[in-house]
Design an enzyme around this catalytic site. Structure first.
Site, short mmCIF file in Angstrom:
data_model
loop_
_atom_site.label_atom_id
_atom_site.label_comp_id
_atom_site.label_asym_id
_atom_site.label_seq_id
_atom_site.Cartn_x
_atom_site.Cartn_y
_atom_site.Cartn_z
N ARG A 1 5.08 4.58 11.43
CA ARG A 1 4.98 3.76 10.22
C ARG A 1 6.21 2.92 9.97
O ARG A 1 6.14 1.87 9.35
CB ARG A 1 4.71 4.68 9.01
CG ARG A 1 4.62 3.99 7.65
CD ARG A 1 3.48 3.01 7.62
NE ARG A 1 3.39 2.31 6.34
CZ ARG A 1 4.07 1.22 6.03
NH1 ARG A 1 4.94 0.69 6.89
NH2 ARG A 1 3.89 0.65 4.85
N CYS B 1 0.80 -1.22 0.00
CA CYS B 1 0.00 0.00 0.00
C CYS B 1 0.84 1.28 0.00
O CYS B 1 0.32 2.36 -0.01
CB CYS B 1 -0.94 -0.06 1.22
SG CYS B 1 -2.35 1.03 1.16
N ASP B 2 2.14 1.13 -0.05
CA ASP B 2 3.01 2.29 0.06
C ASP B 2 4.20 2.14 -0.88
O ASP B 2 4.99 1.23 -0.67
CB ASP B 2 3.59 2.39 1.48
CG ASP B 2 2.53 2.45 2.54
OD1 ASP B 2 2.61 1.61 3.44
OD2 ASP B 2 1.64 3.30 2.45
N PRO B 3 4.37 3.02 -1.87
CA PRO B 3 5.60 2.95 -2.66
C PRO B 3 6.74 3.59 -1.86
O PRO B 3 7.27 4.63 -2.19
CB PRO B 3 5.27 3.76 -3.92
CG PRO B 3 3.82 4.11 -3.82
CD PRO B 3 3.45 4.02 -2.37
#
Lengths: 797, 797
Positions: free
Chosen positions: B543, B476-478
């Site tokens: 995160r 969900c995160d590049p």
């Protein structure tokens, strides 16, 4: 529709009849192709080609394409105009509203393009120029009240930004810069690509000199339901000062003004790419700012600097023949197009070696020093085994792309061909003693040895019959399946090697290496024998023999019966005897000549031939598959001159020159400022589209055409001793005035036919020169040359 | 603007207010996204995605994009209509002429899309369906004379073909086929690519049942100066029967007809790709031909077969809650969207492993057998060391593309998550004993061992602190630059591994492998301790920690302070204590909740952070950079349910469901038939665009949303013994009727709140079931279930 064509400009008075009429501008870092209706294609180098004005969707990046279609929302530069009282509206120059203008002008010059459209008594002049080096468009927009009453007007310059990126795009007005700044991030996914991406100029800006009344930066909000043909933004009283937020950006300004009768107002804009807002601020300061050193208007200065820069690309001849179209094209536009090739390398970072060498061959007539540097730059990329690479890497980290990923076999052919022209023009035989390394070996050897090794590599790559292997392709033909198994051979390539060896042998001879010269001449003789044994088909030469030993390009083929290249190059390499020559030339006329020129092959292929390859899948009549491929045609013309067929040669040469009087050409999209790489062919098969211009101005044609004109038609060719004068004027020319700039001297030549003369007679400063050679040319000197021709003369060499 | 939304259809009565309103159709080999104005995006697989209706320029091929802009010449299917007497003209459904229709309807159904536009007393109904398997559009166009007079009309169905290829493109009417056939050759340069190219369906055809009066196949000649908004072709009496010869093709037919008052005429068309003319002929015969076996109309039969095929994608629940929007969406449209994912694999040949597993997790509720096959297919592509590949190759020679070229670290996490749902639904524990090889080892081991090895691989990839290494990215995160040096760690991934281990431990326990179960539980405990030690920031979880040991996603960050994923997954893996939970949930509401849902992170990044990566370069509020990313939101909702926060969960869940009564959503481009992958976020930073729909219907959201609704909200979850009934209805729901299809049985459930009830009471066929578990479910049996809920109930598990 009228076209005015002279040395200064090409002008057109209707955007409707010739919707693709276009001109182009370029500088050292960008290229711009603009058409009469306001559509523009522009690219800049960073260092690979990039855009700052995009299509409305995610466009694929490709090499430069021919016959690119226009569509309503194609990128362009327009000015909407609205009378605030009557609400009358139109757009200049023509798109996107498409109101037929009362008055209209599209004027292409070498250093600027000017549009003028007049409607409802309001005239809009749009003028585009570039600076010398930056990727930047310099725009002047003049509004003129041509009516007899006072007017309240709004004008809206509209500059397409388009779909910038799926990762990030926005457009926001920055009042400090007085610019709409559109920002984006070039899409990528691999971390490794970030290093390049982060340096890109990913912003597009439109900077205005005068503060706008209002602005809009969001495409969709500007157009609204009225779309570009009647934009909601223009219909409204005032633009909404909108922003694009991950929406397709646009740059539109509104200026409201009162205009007295005959009053004129000028607005100036800068449009281009940038990396940062600081960069845009410095652009503003540079062109619109007030600085101490600047005695004159910086914007105007940039325009004149650019004009001077473009004027440097002057050719080495000026002619006056009475044929104005010919004269204008040869004196101004042809060298301009050659200069473009030499400066920009066709806007690619990995020019194909054959293009690179031929483009710089053209530069020998304009900037021989630059051409010398370019040649040496390329030669350093030769491999130790003699092979030249498929593409020249202009930077060390350039990656070979597109067609350069397919190994071709013809590259070394072009080395002596460049050299011959360079030596003819400069007499700089010292170049042969320069030493250079290889791409894969640091040890430097002389240019002479480099070229010699290249020739040896070519000769080595022949089969047991002594014919040149074609591998996955040679020049001008995506014949990727003829010889990929390692057996197929190329007639053209065998001839090209024979011709290159001929040229090289002559150079060897001139520098006193007569053993070498003899050896190469022997090779040529053998190759020519083989050519006649294996490729002569009875009326012309075949194109090749496939891996499976099928000879093709012959009479019994249903398609692709006859190719022009093997005929031209057979003439150049000297394979055919007199009878063969005459037959071939007749057959070329019968099979390949059309009102638009010589087709590359005929009949064009209409279906894939798996033993020939990709060429046969291309659309019949386009590019390599049977178009009037000018680069191929020009070799035939050159070969005809070499073979003494001057009338035939001139007839074909003249056909190639864009001519506004030839409505059949002009209405098919060609403005007479450049030669496209092809005109649509397949004349007998698909007459509907035959003759259309490809609109692609990248072509090796121009260098060779210039050579044909200088060395053959006008016959003023450099040699070791000086210059030989041996014109081959068509009989229809009764006289000509020629100025030839040569090795620093100027030849002021007057040619005239005289009844009493039996053969060409050359007089230099009043002295009769029997062999036509002017020796000991002194730089800085002017020579008066008078040439007397018989009414029907033969050549004297 | 009005929207009607029920289980059959979603209907709209204005193309102007909601220009992006769209629906989609798909079958086993194609996907089609059509909007209310007539624009269409269509793709088919050959086997990679390909187009037969193109943009007007050379479009780049990419993965499916969100927020694709429409523009005037965007591909579409239109019908021009002209009254031959009055010369009144309009185009249906709306584009490209954009006449405001007197009556208008856009109706999206699961198996067809219908447009209706009425102007000048003429009604045009356009109806689009697909066949079950072929890449082919089935069109019915009805013309209705709604006026009281006799009319002479011409109608012109217009189907975009667009720019097909720079190598070869043409469009020619073939009278034998009664079709315009547009041919092309897919461009390529490398010989190696020919093997694939030569099998492509490079033709586009429009086949008509009734002989046309006239036709046009050249785009430019059809539009002329009038362009698409007033085409020269339509203005003229008769189309010119033109051909496109290496010109942009188009398919336009003209039909002239006399129409009595109230008369109606129907025309039918087939539009799609083909390889050969023979193939088109067989399509004609199949749908329009007369054959013996055909008792019914073949075209109509294909439509009904397709409807039946689509109806197979039925969900496992039907609810009646009194909230019609909720009911319609959950009963019809949500399973339809899940089915699309399961059948088409998002129209890619290399689906990302995490998408593939989650999409097929959704299929467990619809077609569990298909889902089982898909899971086993994927597991065979695991590597011996336990790692799963980045993309599943659907064919052996598939090449991993786009994001699948970037190595991610989270793939194995999704294995037990799929398995849990599959086991819940099917009780098919035998799957664990199936044996499969690895991608790089032929020796087959059991599915149990495969998954176990995957889990071991995940646990192994931790650093000395016991935190999971992020490498070049996780879900969900590049975030490609957090850990590429090999040191950076991911909070989310550490939690995801802990959660996957929890799920896996439970499965191990259920099959009696209690040692394994204990071992994994111990791992979870350790991971959770590490999570709290290193990632708890005081009010929420961070995160990650970068290669350079910078912790991010924390309060003191200027941008990207708080991410939703670490909060959701902390709740799932059980890391936070009660106090932490309450604080986190409050902070999520404060920082991330907007009227459009939960944002993925906040504040969105506005500039590149080189120690985080590409994510921070994406436009703020889009995709991963701070949008209302539904796939992330749904995990938060799921986690809230798991944590007993049912009211909060339902509030967010309900917000996610497209609702025509929510004009703020609807006017931002969303029709209530599907959930897009995101709504634009950055609500506080860029309010202008917040809430816009991405229009991209590919999203793992739907599988998880369905799970939330079935297992949590309605609380009807499969277990080894049968099914446990434990609803978590929001207090606003007073009663509900539910049909749950489960392991071949049908549960007919009535839920009602009663004043006297203190806790959830379950009655099966009248019998009180204290633990809420219905055991020994018998396939083919129907169970009457009655659930009594207190007015405010607590959950009983």
């Amino acid at each position: 529709m009228n076209v005015i064509f002279d040395k200064e400009r090409c002008e057109l008075d209707s955007p409707v009849m010739m919707p693709k009429a276009s001109g182009f501008l370029w500088n050292s870092s960008m290229m711009l192709h603009a058409n009469c209706r306001g559509y523009v294609v522009s690219q800049f180098m960073q260092p690979e080609p990039a855009k700052y004005s995009h299509a409305p969707n995610i466009e694929e990046k490709t090499f430069m394409q021919p016959e690119v279609p226009y569509y309503t929302e194609h990128p362009g530069r327009f000015v909407y105009v609205k009378d605030e009282n009557s609400k009358e509206m139109f757009s200049a120059p023509y798109e996107p509203m498409r109101c037929s203008p009362e008055k209209y002008k599209f004027s292409v010059r070498r250093d600027k393009i000017v549009w003028y459209a007049e409607n409802y008594g309001i005239g809009i002049e749009m003028q585009l120029s570039l600076p010398r080096d930056e990727a930047l468009e310099l725009w002047k927009i003049k509004v003129k009240n041509k009516s007899k009453k006072k007017r309240q007007l709004s004008i809206y310059p509209y500059f397409t930004v388009g779909y910038m990126s799926w990762m990030n795009q926005e457009g926001i007005y920055n009042p400090d810069l007085q610019a709409i700044v559109c920002s984006s991030v070039t899409p990528y996914q691999k971390k490794e690509d970030y290093e390049a991406i982060k340096n890109y100029k990913d912003k597009t800006f439109l900077l205005t000199e005068k503060e706008p009344y209002a602005w809009e930066a969001a495409q969709e909000e500007f157009g609204g339901e009225g779309s570009l043909s009647m934009p909601d933004g223009v219909v409204a009283d005032k633009l909404s000062n909108g922003e694009a937020r991950y929406e397709t950006p646009v740059c539109v300004f509104q200026y409201r003004m009162d205009m007295n009768p005959s009053e004129e107002k000028e607005f100036r804009f800068l449009f281009g790419p940038a990396k940062t807002e600081e960069e845009i601020a410095s652009v503003r300061k540079k062109y619109f700012g007030v600085s101490d050193y600047r005695m004159t208007d910086a914007f105007a200065l940039a325009e004149s600097e650019y004009a001077a820069y473009i004027a440097e690309g002057q050719g080495c001849i000026s002619v006056k023949t009475g044929d104005e179209i010919f004269d204008n094209f040869v004196n101004t536009w042809l060298p301009h197009q050659i200069y473009y090739h030499g400066i920009t390398n066709r806007m690619t970072m990995d020019p194909q070696i054959r293009n690179y060498l031929q483009d710089h061959m053209g530069m020998c007539y304009i900037k021989p020093d630059r051409s010398r540097d370019a040649f040496l730059f390329a030669l350093k990329q030769q491999f130790k085994n003699g092979r030249m690479p498929d593409g020249i890497k202009l930077k060390e980290d350039t990656v070979l792309k597109y067609i350069n990923q397919i190994p071709h076999m013809d590259h070394c052919v072009w080395l002596p061909l460049w050299l011959e022209v360079y030596l003819n023009e400069t007499n700089d035989y010292d170049i042969l003693n320069e030493t250079l390394p290889f791409a894969d070996d640091k040890e430097a050897i002389s240019v002479f040895k480099h070229i010699d090794r290249g020739m040896a590599w070519m000769i080595k790559n022949t089969d047991s019959r002594g014919l040149c292997l074609i591998g996955q392709g040679d020049w001008c033909d995506p014949m990727n399946m003829v010889g990929y198994k390692g057996k197929g051979v190329s007639a053209w390539l065998t001839m090209a090697v024979a011709y290159a060896c001929t040229v090289w042998a002559e150079i060897c001879g001139k520098i006193g290496w007569s053993d070498k010269a003899l050896e190469y001449k022997k090779t040529v003789k053998e190759l020519n024998e083989n050519i006649n044994t294996y490729f002569w088909d009875g009326k012309w030469y075949a194109r090749g023999i496939t891996d499976d030993n099928r000879i093709f390009g012959i009479e019994k083929d249903r398609e692709g019966k006859i190719y022009i290249n093997p005929q031209s190059w057979a003439l150049l390499c000297g394979a055919p005897d007199k009878e063969q020559k005459e037959l071939m030339i007749k057959m070329v006329e019968e099979y390949l000549e059309t009102p638009y020129g010589i087709e590359k092959l005929s009949p064009a292929y209409t279906a894939m031939q798996e033993d020939i390859g990709r060429l046969t899948q291309k659309y019949p009549g386009t590019a390599e598959n049977g178009s009037v491929y000018n680069h191929a045609s020009v070799f035939y013309i050159y070969a005809l001159y070499i073979s003494g067929e001057k009338e035939n040669a001139y007839r074909l040469l003249r056909k190639m020159i864009p001519d506004p009087r030839r409505k059949d050409f002009i209405q098919r999209g060609q403005l007479p400022v450049f030669i496209p790489n092809y005109f649509r062919g397949a004349y007998k098969q698909i007459p509907k589209t035959a003759g259309r211009s490809s609109q692609l101005f990248n072509t090796g044609t121009v260098a060779w055409l210039y050579r044909c004109i200088i060395e053959e038609l006008l016959g003023i060719k450099g040699i070791r001793d000086g210059v030989i004068i041996s014109p081959q004027l068509p009989s229809e020319w009764k006289k000509a005035e020629i100025i030839r700039r040569f090795r620093g001297a100027e030849l002021d030549i007057h040619v005239e036919r005289e009844e009493k003369v039996n053969k060409i007679e050359v007089f230099v400063d009043g002295q009769y020169v029997p062999d036509g050679v002017i020796r000991n040319i002194r730089s800085g000197t002017s020579y008066k040359v008078s040439i007397k021709l018989p009414v029907t003369e033969e050549r004297n060499i």
